[in-house]
Write a protein that holds these residues in place. Structure first.
Motif, PDB file in Angstrom:
ATOM      1  N   UNK A  54      41.211  -6.978  84.913  1.00  0.00           N
ATOM      2  CA  UNK A  54      40.144  -7.206  85.885  1.00  0.00           C
ATOM      3  C   UNK A  54      40.560  -6.693  87.260  1.00  0.00           C
ATOM      4  N   UNK A  55      39.606  -6.061  87.937  1.00  0.00           N
ATOM      5  CA  UNK A  55      39.807  -5.646  89.325  1.00  0.00           C
ATOM      6  C   UNK A  55      39.276  -6.772  90.205  1.00  0.00           C
ATOM      7  N   UNK A  56      40.198  -7.492  90.830  1.00  0.00           N
ATOM      8  CA  UNK A  56      39.874  -8.747  91.492  1.00  0.00           C
ATOM      9  C   UNK A  56      39.067  -8.540  92.771  1.00  0.00           C
ATOM     10  N   UNK A  57      38.313  -9.567  93.138  1.00  0.00           N
ATOM     11  CA  UNK A  57      37.635  -9.574  94.427  1.00  0.00           C
ATOM     12  C   UNK A  57      38.678  -9.677  95.533  1.00  0.00           C
ATOM     13  N   UNK A  58      38.505  -8.879  96.572  1.00  0.00           N
ATOM     14  CA  UNK A  58      39.502  -8.811  97.643  1.00  0.00           C
ATOM     15  C   UNK A  58      39.055  -9.615  98.861  1.00  0.00           C
ATOM     16  N   UNK A  59      39.934 -10.481  99.318  1.00  0.00           N
ATOM     17  CA  UNK A  59      39.692 -11.269 100.533  1.00  0.00           C
ATOM     18  C   UNK A  59      40.286 -10.504 101.713  1.00  0.00           C
ATOM     19  N   UNK A  86      41.778  -2.089 102.853  1.00  0.00           N
ATOM     20  CA  UNK A  86      41.670  -2.667 101.514  1.00  0.00           C
ATOM     21  C   UNK A  86      40.442  -2.177 100.733  1.00  0.00           C
ATOM     22  N   UNK A  87      39.267  -1.994 101.367  1.00  0.00           N
ATOM     23  CA  UNK A  87      38.107  -1.504 100.592  1.00  0.00           C
ATOM     24  C   UNK A  87      38.310  -0.134  99.971  1.00  0.00           C
ATOM     25  N   UNK A  88      39.321   0.609 100.420  1.00  0.00           N
ATOM     26  CA  UNK A  88      39.579   1.929  99.847  1.00  0.00           C
ATOM     27  C   UNK A  88      39.880   1.846  98.355  1.00  0.00           C
ATOM     28  N   UNK A  89      40.441   0.715  97.900  1.00  0.00           N
ATOM     29  CA  UNK A  89      40.798   0.574  96.494  1.00  0.00           C
ATOM     30  C   UNK A  89      39.559   0.633  95.602  1.00  0.00           C
ATOM     31  N   UNK A  90      38.584  -0.223  95.873  1.00  0.00           N
ATOM     32  CA  UNK A  90      37.351  -0.214  95.079  1.00  0.00           C
ATOM     33  C   UNK A  90      36.538   1.052  95.341  1.00  0.00           C
ATOM     34  N   UNK A  91      36.608   1.560  96.566  1.00  0.00           N
ATOM     35  CA  UNK A  91      35.851   2.773  96.891  1.00  0.00           C
ATOM     36  C   UNK A  91      36.301   3.943  96.019  1.00  0.00           C
ATOM     37  N   UNK A 138      27.042   1.242  99.894  1.00  0.00           N
ATOM     38  CA  UNK A 138      26.266   0.032  99.600  1.00  0.00           C
ATOM     39  C   UNK A 138      26.451  -0.374  98.146  1.00  0.00           C
ATOM     40  N   UNK A 139      26.332   0.582  97.216  1.00  0.00           N
ATOM     41  CA  UNK A 139      26.456   0.254  95.798  1.00  0.00           C
ATOM     42  C   UNK A 139      27.854  -0.254  95.463  1.00  0.00           C
ATOM     43  N   UNK A 140      28.873   0.401  95.993  1.00  0.00           N
ATOM     44  CA  UNK A 140      30.242  -0.025  95.714  1.00  0.00           C
ATOM     45  C   UNK A 140      30.508  -1.402  96.308  1.00  0.00           C
ATOM     46  N   UNK A 141      30.012  -1.653  97.505  1.00  0.00           N
ATOM     47  CA  UNK A 141      30.218  -2.955  98.143  1.00  0.00           C
ATOM     48  C   UNK A 141      29.561  -4.073  97.349  1.00  0.00           C
ATOM     49  N   UNK A 142      28.334  -3.847  96.895  1.00  0.00           N
ATOM     50  CA  UNK A 142      27.628  -4.870  96.114  1.00  0.00           C
ATOM     51  C   UNK A 142      28.321  -5.108  94.777  1.00  0.00           C
ATOM     52  N   UNK A 180      31.635  -7.119  95.428  1.00  0.00           N
ATOM     53  CA  UNK A 180      31.550  -8.374  96.168  1.00  0.00           C
ATOM     54  C   UNK A 180      32.000  -8.276  97.606  1.00  0.00           C
ATOM     55  N   UNK A 181      31.854  -7.090  98.204  1.00  0.00           N
ATOM     56  CA  UNK A 181      32.246  -6.888  99.590  1.00  0.00           C
ATOM     57  C   UNK A 181      31.017  -6.779 100.489  1.00  0.00           C
ATOM     58  N   UNK A 182      31.238  -6.859 101.791  1.00  0.00           N
ATOM     59  CA  UNK A 182      30.156  -6.806 102.762  1.00  0.00           C
ATOM     60  C   UNK A 182      29.722  -5.355 102.960  1.00  0.00           C
TER      61      UNK A 182
END
Length: 363
Positions: free
Chosen positions: A158-163, A173-178, A316-320, A323-325
């Motif tokens: 699982x790719x965890x939600x990042x705080x 940190x958002x670069x990982x999911x991006x 927007x799609x990646x953030x949603x 679970x990111x803003x």
């Protein structure tokens, strides 16, 4: 000539947009299930200098709704109070225990050897490796057992939600999911037998124990920095099934504390997804960052607005999905690209000079 390059840039941009759109529509997330399972699950936690984080994870594990678990923490030669904190916690909770790691042998990296030792101590039908700086929610283990049973998986990651607390963290940190959701259709990790479609996160590695003990996954990748991806490749190469999903809020992690910590952490393994090819990595950066700059320099408003629309929709799609803003990620996108350049420079420099370190060890 400039227009020709713009067309190449747009092809690259549209291709990445299509990958993002596929991930958004296919919604590759762990889903909660109502059916209850009762198989023994071994929760295995390697910990090195984690006194600030470890109790949060242990407390969230203790309050889990899945009852049939054993939790084993391996203290990997910590220089702080990690071992004492875990030992005191284990005295009050019989399902928990803490062990001390053996000296690191030649040819092994620290985390890989810690996980290998933990697996030798585990009794569960399933083995779940977690990082010490995480926090889990109810439903995580039961839903994971369901997924691994129904899809007959050897590995679920699982790719965890990042705080993210500070502005610096939000620019790195958002670069990982991006990069993950912009480059790889996650469903292909499960659907394709090709090891090229392999991705995983060491923050959550859930194994069918019989297959793990048969193949000794961590021993096979004992000297690999990005052991999670390499294990997923091994799974697929052995004609077994693996799957990578978004955590969907079941597990979260604050990976780094502040900008410097995040930059240093990301730079240690950012070349890995590009198979340590500096040329490939630089070409990616040229198209990702240099491309939009070139389009802007053409002063063609229509081309610029079209490009901007694709970038904004992608963010927007990646953030949603992760679970990111979305508002933060759209507004901070330019700063995140600057951070990516800094990470790239450090990553390449450390790789060439062989000076990559993490928690006091050379990797």
């Amino acid at each position: 000539m400039a227009i020709f390059f713009c067309y190449i840039i747009y092809f690259f941009l549209i291709l990445r947009f299509c990958v993002t759109l596929f991930n958004f529509i296919s919604n590759p997330k762990l889903t909660k299930v109502s059916h209850q399972y009762h198989d023994l699950v071994s929760i295995l936690i390697p910990a090195r200098d984690e006194e600030k984080n470890i109790l949060t994870l242990l407390q969230s594990m203790e309050s889990q709704d899945y009852q049939n678990i054993e939790v084993i923490v391996l203290d990997d030669h910590s220089s702080d109070e990690t071992y004492n904190l875990c030992a005191n916690f284990a005295q009050k909770h019989p399902l928990f225990k803490v062990i001390k790691g053996k000296p690191l042998p030649n040819g092994w990296l620290g985390k890989n050897y810690a996980c290998h030792q933990l697996a030798q101590q585990a009794k569960g039908k399933y083995l779940l490796f977690l990082d010490a700086d995480e926090e889990v929610e109810n439903g995580l283990i039961n839903s994971s057992v369901y997924r691994i049973k129904v899809h007959r998986l050897a590995l679920l990651s699982l790719f965890t939600n990042q705080v993210m607390v500070t502005l610096g963290e939000k620019t790195v940190v958002p670069l990982m999911h991006y990069m993950l959701l912009n480059l790889l259709p996650l469903r292909l990790i499960y659907l394709s037998k090709n090891p090229a479609f392999a991705a995983a996160s060491g923050q959550f590695m859930f194994f069918e124990a019989e297959k793990y003990h048969q193949y000794q996954w961590h021993e096979k990748v004992k000297n690999q920095v990005v052991e999670d991806v390499e294990i997923m490749k091994q799974v697929k190469q052995n004609r077994l099934k693996g799957e990578g999903l978004l955590a969907n809020g079941f597990i979260r992690c604050r990976m780094y504390n502040g900008y410097q910590d995040a930059i240093h952490g990301f730079s240690k393994n950012f070349l890995a997804p590009f198979n340590y090819s500096i040329v490939t990595f630089l070409l990616y950066l040229v198209f990702l960052i240099g491309g939009p700059v070139l389009v802007g320099l053409t002063l063609n408003l229509q081309l610029f607005l079209m490009m901007l629309s694709l970038i904004v929709l992608t963010r927007i799609m990646i953030s949603l999905s992760s679970g990111q803003n979305a508002v933060y990620n759209v507004l901070l996108h330019p700063l995140q690209m600057v951070s990516l350049i800094v990470v790239a420079y450090l990553s390449i420099t450390k790789y060439l000079t062989k000076t990559v370190t993490w928690k006091g060890r050379k990797v």
